[in-house]
Design a protein around this motif. Structure first.
Motif, mmCIF file in Angstrom:
data_model
loop_
_atom_site.group_PDB
_atom_site.id
_atom_site.type_symbol
_atom_site.label_atom_id
_atom_site.label_comp_id
_atom_site.label_asym_id
_atom_site.label_seq_id
_atom_site.Cartn_x
_atom_site.Cartn_y
_atom_site.Cartn_z
ATOM 1 N N SER A 41 -5.569 -5.417 -2.866
ATOM 2 C CA SER A 41 -5.048 -5.979 -4.688
ATOM 3 C C SER A 41 -5.375 -5.197 -5.217
ATOM 4 C CB SER A 41 -5.088 -7.391 -4.583
ATOM 5 O OG SER A 41 -6.939 -8.111 -4.439
ATOM 6 N N ARG A 42 -4.930 -4.563 -6.844
ATOM 7 C CA ARG A 42 -5.056 -4.609 -7.846
ATOM 8 C C ARG A 42 -5.106 -4.348 -9.492
ATOM 9 N NH1 ARG A 42 -6.084 2.032 -6.317
ATOM 10 N NH2 ARG A 42 -5.841 1.544 -3.865
ATOM 11 N N PHE A 43 -5.775 -3.784 -9.958
ATOM 12 C CA PHE A 43 -5.489 -4.598 -11.451
ATOM 13 C C PHE A 43 -5.278 -3.042 -11.979
ATOM 14 C CE2 PHE A 43 -10.280 -3.391 -11.159
ATOM 15 C CZ PHE A 43 -10.332 -2.472 -11.499
ATOM 16 N N ALA A 91 1.005 -1.054 -0.017
ATOM 17 C CA ALA A 91 0.064 0.087 0.132
ATOM 18 C C ALA A 91 0.820 1.296 0.069
ATOM 19 C CB ALA A 91 -1.149 0.172 1.217
ATOM 20 N N ARG A 92 0.092 2.703 -0.299
ATOM 21 C CA ARG A 92 1.138 3.750 -0.630
ATOM 22 C C ARG A 92 1.219 4.452 1.466
ATOM 23 N NH1 ARG A 92 -2.390 7.577 -0.343
ATOM 24 N NH2 ARG A 92 -4.159 6.823 -0.849
ATOM 25 N N VAL A 93 2.237 3.878 1.577
ATOM 26 C CA VAL A 93 2.876 4.695 2.666
ATOM 27 C C VAL A 93 2.957 6.369 3.278
ATOM 28 C CG1 VAL A 93 4.283 2.854 3.154
ATOM 29 C CG2 VAL A 93 5.288 4.604 1.860
ATOM 30 N N GLU A 95 -6.372 17.052 -9.184
ATOM 31 C CA GLU A 95 -7.468 16.932 -7.666
ATOM 32 C C GLU A 95 -7.816 15.946 -8.443
ATOM 33 O OE1 GLU A 95 -8.864 18.908 -6.091
ATOM 34 O OE2 GLU A 95 -7.809 21.083 -6.594
ATOM 35 N N HIS A 96 -8.208 14.689 -6.922
ATOM 36 C CA HIS A 96 -8.346 14.369 -6.825
ATOM 37 C C HIS A 96 -9.674 13.193 -7.101
ATOM 38 C CE1 HIS A 96 -7.931 10.133 -3.570
ATOM 39 N NE2 HIS A 96 -7.960 10.072 -4.721
ATOM 40 N N MET A 97 -10.053 13.401 -8.602
ATOM 41 C CA MET A 97 -11.482 12.969 -8.803
ATOM 42 C C MET A 97 -11.495 12.272 -9.928
ATOM 43 S SD MET A 97 -12.609 17.196 -8.715
ATOM 44 C CE MET A 97 -12.878 18.341 -7.463
ATOM 45 N N PRO A 136 -13.177 10.804 -0.519
ATOM 46 C CA PRO A 136 -12.111 10.196 0.125
ATOM 47 C C PRO A 136 -12.398 8.130 -0.305
ATOM 48 C CG PRO A 136 -13.490 11.049 1.930
ATOM 49 C CD PRO A 136 -13.765 10.963 0.125
ATOM 50 N N SER A 137 -10.884 8.068 0.300
ATOM 51 C CA SER A 137 -10.711 6.090 -0.155
ATOM 52 C C SER A 137 -12.114 5.115 0.087
ATOM 53 C CB SER A 137 -9.479 5.672 0.322
ATOM 54 O OG SER A 137 -8.336 6.067 0.232
ATOM 55 N N ALA A 138 -12.634 4.259 -1.009
ATOM 56 C CA ALA A 138 -13.452 3.168 0.032
ATOM 57 C C ALA A 138 -15.536 4.238 -0.669
ATOM 58 C CB ALA A 138 -13.421 2.495 1.266
ATOM 59 N N PRO A 141 -3.728 13.795 0.870
ATOM 60 C CA PRO A 141 -2.469 12.946 1.165
ATOM 61 C C PRO A 141 -2.449 13.231 -0.090
ATOM 62 C CG PRO A 141 -3.977 10.895 1.324
ATOM 63 C CD PRO A 141 -4.553 12.560 1.252
ATOM 64 N N PHE A 142 -2.470 14.109 -1.075
ATOM 65 C CA PHE A 142 -1.764 14.126 -2.555
ATOM 66 C C PHE A 142 -1.579 16.246 -2.666
ATOM 67 C CE2 PHE A 142 -5.228 11.104 -2.247
ATOM 68 C CZ PHE A 142 -4.323 9.506 -2.286
ATOM 69 N N ILE A 143 -1.545 16.643 -1.371
ATOM 70 C CA ILE A 143 -1.925 17.949 -2.016
ATOM 71 C C ILE A 143 0.122 17.947 -1.478
ATOM 72 C CG2 ILE A 143 -1.953 20.651 -1.035
ATOM 73 C CD1 ILE A 143 -4.569 19.934 0.363
ATOM 74 N N ASP A 161 -11.356 7.815 -13.759
ATOM 75 C CA ASP A 161 -11.926 7.469 -12.384
ATOM 76 C C ASP A 161 -10.851 7.827 -11.360
ATOM 77 O OD1 ASP A 161 -9.144 5.796 -12.464
ATOM 78 O OD2 ASP A 161 -10.624 4.356 -11.439
ATOM 79 N N ASP A 162 -10.074 8.688 -11.452
ATOM 80 C CA ASP A 162 -9.314 8.919 -9.879
ATOM 81 C C ASP A 162 -8.842 10.479 -10.122
ATOM 82 O OD1 ASP A 162 -7.862 8.128 -7.580
ATOM 83 O OD2 ASP A 162 -6.209 8.127 -8.619
ATOM 84 N N ILE A 163 -8.079 10.736 -10.577
ATOM 85 C CA ILE A 163 -7.321 12.245 -11.111
ATOM 86 C C ILE A 163 -8.037 13.100 -12.754
ATOM 87 C CG2 ILE A 163 -4.896 13.390 -11.427
ATOM 88 C CD1 ILE A 163 -4.082 10.978 -10.503
ATOM 89 N N GLY A 219 4.004 7.988 -12.283
ATOM 90 C CA GLY A 219 3.427 9.759 -12.893
ATOM 91 C C GLY A 219 1.950 9.176 -12.490
ATOM 92 N N LYS A 220 1.829 9.052 -11.280
ATOM 93 C CA LYS A 220 0.105 9.179 -10.805
ATOM 94 C C LYS A 220 -0.004 9.866 -9.217
ATOM 95 C CE LYS A 220 -3.122 5.630 -9.553
ATOM 96 N NZ LYS A 220 -4.356 6.492 -10.280
ATOM 97 N N LYS A 221 -0.196 9.093 -8.297
ATOM 98 C CA LYS A 221 -0.137 10.439 -7.014
ATOM 99 C C LYS A 221 1.445 11.092 -6.945
ATOM 100 C CE LYS A 221 -3.632 7.709 -5.872
ATOM 101 N NZ LYS A 221 -5.064 8.311 -5.616
ATOM 102 N N CYS A 222 2.313 10.389 -7.201
ATOM 103 C CA CYS A 222 3.516 11.626 -6.910
ATOM 104 C C CYS A 222 3.563 12.791 -8.054
ATOM 105 C CB CYS A 222 4.787 10.727 -7.148
ATOM 106 S SG CYS A 222 4.925 9.604 -5.816
#
Ligand code: OXD
Ligand code: MN
Length: 605
Positions: free
Chosen positions: A381-383, A75-77, A233-235, A255-257, A461-463, A284-286, A212-215
């Motif tokens: 777990s992810r796809f 997971a992300r830390v 944005e996380h959108m 938020p997640s979930a 967690p992303f700003i 679906d995320d950003i 490329g993603k969250k970072c």
């Protein structure tokens, strides 16, 4: 062979090669031949090699691969994620901070010679359609073939990404990743926003290593957006096509979930389908959003794939997401069905494989393992699936100009207090609503209300800078957009009754709320002005087909604004602003305090 003449790219790669000392440097051109060769190499690693990837059943899952990360690396830390701006104030109260020089002094010995005996892959990639005025270039250096193959799905990867960079531009994000020894004690995910640089070490898990993603697309890009007049944005981004053929675009932050991927790929209820409504997924995320020539806000999805949570994804909950994963997909930390070399995860179906390999790699009897309380697939777990696989991918997905946004939605998981939907009075109030996004953990079975977690704009967690300055940037964007600004809404799919049962059906039925939101944007439906914002008038949320479930009494509960609960909510927001943000170095814009005062006064009227 280097794929660019850009002197800044070449100088930086040389410098990082000198630091990490790989045996070999391979530039990733994105060609099929090169990717096929890397796939052959990584699947030929011996069993037990932590870098190994496995080919799945090529008849049932063509082009699909499988991988397990180490159990300490799933997971992300967030506690090991840093924003290293030159001052601590610039990083603000929501980020871990260390001075850039100090961080580099600590990490340089870890990177020194770390790629000896390994190959360094140089990955050029574009976040956003190549050549789009909203897109940006990144280069990731990594010692992991898994990263190369995932980046190929999640970004526009390869030589073409350099096309628009030119020979002298410095506008690219430098990402350095080494899995090193995957030592959790030496794991760091570090951002230097003032230098467009990311250093990630000792992890091999997606969110920490697909830079490329969250970072980049959130932490670094949010910082760039503030300086350059746009927003990262996380959108999710979706389009609702109406029966007359016109499409309205909406972004949403949760938020997640809270079901972001499900909303992005929503299937409208039958009645809406019959009337000719369709929903298209842009992301679906950003979302990266920037004012266009006509003064409206335009959004692109900077990504090219979906990095989705597998457990819970099934034919009922999200058939579109499931369809995305049937070819050219990488599965990470799900379970293997050894009977036919396919994959399985919790809630995929009711038939866990008898001959299974669980996510840590042990061969087990699936049903017995689950009966004893085990998870066959890791809950995270992810796809990693190409966007082009999505049956409802928007025809505008690759449009370099992006799509014009009509509405922005915020939401969280709230058992009470927050109604099903309400509209902000204006952009400033909408910014306040975003700053107040929170989710609570609920023990649904008992109805117990858990802990409230603040997650402003679902971006905590992303700003990539000070959250107070981020809110100020939101207010500035609103001023710039003026009356062309999207309308801002809040939704809550998770309201419960006294017994802890969800009282709104959710999933496809959320279309009914999107319908009201679109009508509000068009000005074709009236609303009830309340202390907290505009709410639907009685009868204005279409419940045709679900009247038995959502009775008028239930609808009243869904749309209730309880004065006592909201007075508590406002008090909690004041505490949050004062204690969690202002007292810890976040400068809260006066306009947001004014919104708190306004709502409080409204409640006491
Ligand atoms: C994600 C997240 O993985 O938000 O998208 O954690
Ligand atoms: Mn996310």
């Amino acid at each position: 062979m280097a794929l660019t003449n850009n002197k800044n790219v070449l100088a930086w790669v040389d410098e990082m090669v000198a630091l990490t000392k790989p045996d070999k440097v391979v530039w990733i051109d994105g060609s099929k031949e090169q990717l096929d060769a890397l796939t052959a190499e990584v699947t030929a690693f011996p069993d037990g090699d932590p870098n190994k990837m496995y080919e799945l059943n090529q008849d049932k899952l063509p082009g699909c691969l499988y991988h397990r990360t180490l159990p300490n690396d799933v997971a992300r830390v967030e506690d090991r994620t840093f924003i290293c701006t030159s001052t601590k104030e610039a990083a603000g109260p929501t980020n871990n901070w260390m001075a850039p020089d100090e961080m580099k002094a600590m990490l340089t010995p870890l990177y020194d010679g770390v790629m000896k005996g390994r190959t360094m892959y140089v990955i050029p990639y574009s976040m956003g359609p190549i050549g789009s005025p909203l897109a940006k270039v990144g280069v990731e250096l990594t010692d992991s073939i898994y990263v190369v193959l995932n980046m190929n799905i999640m970004t526009r990867m390869g030589a073409a990404a350099f096309e628009n960079l030119g020979d002298t531009s410095d506008d690219f994000v430098r990402g350095l990743h080494s899995k090193a020894d995957v030592d959790p004690e030496k794991r760091y995910i570090v951002h230097f926003p003032e230098e467009n640089t990311i250093w990630s070490i000792n992890s091999a898990y997606g969110g920490n290593v697909l830079l490329g993603k969250k970072c980049f697309a959130l932490r670094i890009a949010s910082f760039q957006g503030k300086n350059e007049g746009w927003m990262a944005e996380h959108m999710l981004i979706l389009g609702v096509q109406k029966p007359n053929g016109e499409t309205k675009y909406i972004t949403a932050a949760f938020p997640s979930a809270c079901g972001k991927t499900n909303l992005a790929m929503l299937i409208p209820p039958e009645g809406y389908q019959k009337d000719g409504y369709k929903v298209f997924t842009v992301g679906d995320d950003i979302a990266w959003m920037k004012p266009g020539k006509d003064g409206r806000l335009y959004a692109i999805n900077p990504e090219n794939g979906f990095f989705g949570v597998a457990p819970g994804t099934n034919e009922k909950s999200n058939p579109n997401a499931l369809a995305c994963t049937r070819k050219n997909t990488i599965f990470t930390n799900v379970a293997l069905n050894n009977e036919d070399n396919t994959v399985w995860w919790e809630k995929l179906d009711k038939n866990p494989p008898v001959d299974a390999t669980e996510w840590k790699g042990a061969k087990v009897n699936g049903p017995e393992f689950i009966a004893e309380g085990g998870n066959l697939a890791h809950p995270n777990s992810r796809f990693t699936a190409p966007a082009e696989n999505c049956p409802c991918i928007s025809p505008e997905f690759n449009n370099p100009e992006g799509v014009p946004i009509d509405a922005i939605i915020f939401g969280g998981r709230r058992a009470s207090t927050t109604p099903l939907v309400y509209q902000s009075f204006d952009w400033t109030h909408g910014t306040y609503i975003g700053s107040a996004v929170s989710s609570e953990t609920t023990a649904a079975a008992t109805g117990a209300v858990g802990v409230l977690r603040h997650d402003p704009m679902a971006m905590k967690p992303f700003i990539g800078y000070n959250v107070g300055d981020y809110w100020a940037h939101w207010l500035e964007m609103g001023e710039k957009l003026g009356d062309k600004a999207p309308k801002i809404f809040n939704v809550n799919w998770f309201k419960q009754d006294e017994e802890g049962n969800f009282i709104w059906p959710g999933f496809g039925d959320n279309m009914r709320v999107l319908d009201w939101i679109i009508k509000r944007c068009e000005g074709t439906v009236d609303a009830e002005e309340t202390a907290i914002g505009y709410l639907p008038k009685k009868g204005d949320i279409n419940v045709e087909g679900i009247e038995d479930e959502v009775t008028p009494e239930i609808m009243d509960k869904l749309l209730a604004v309880d004065k006592d609960l909201w007075t508590k909510e406002i008090a909690e927001m004041r505490r949050y602003y004062n204690d969690d943000i202002a007292a810890k170095g976040g400068k809260i814009p006066a306009a947001l305090y004014a919104e708190l005062d306004k709502i409080e006064a409204n409640l006491n009227k």
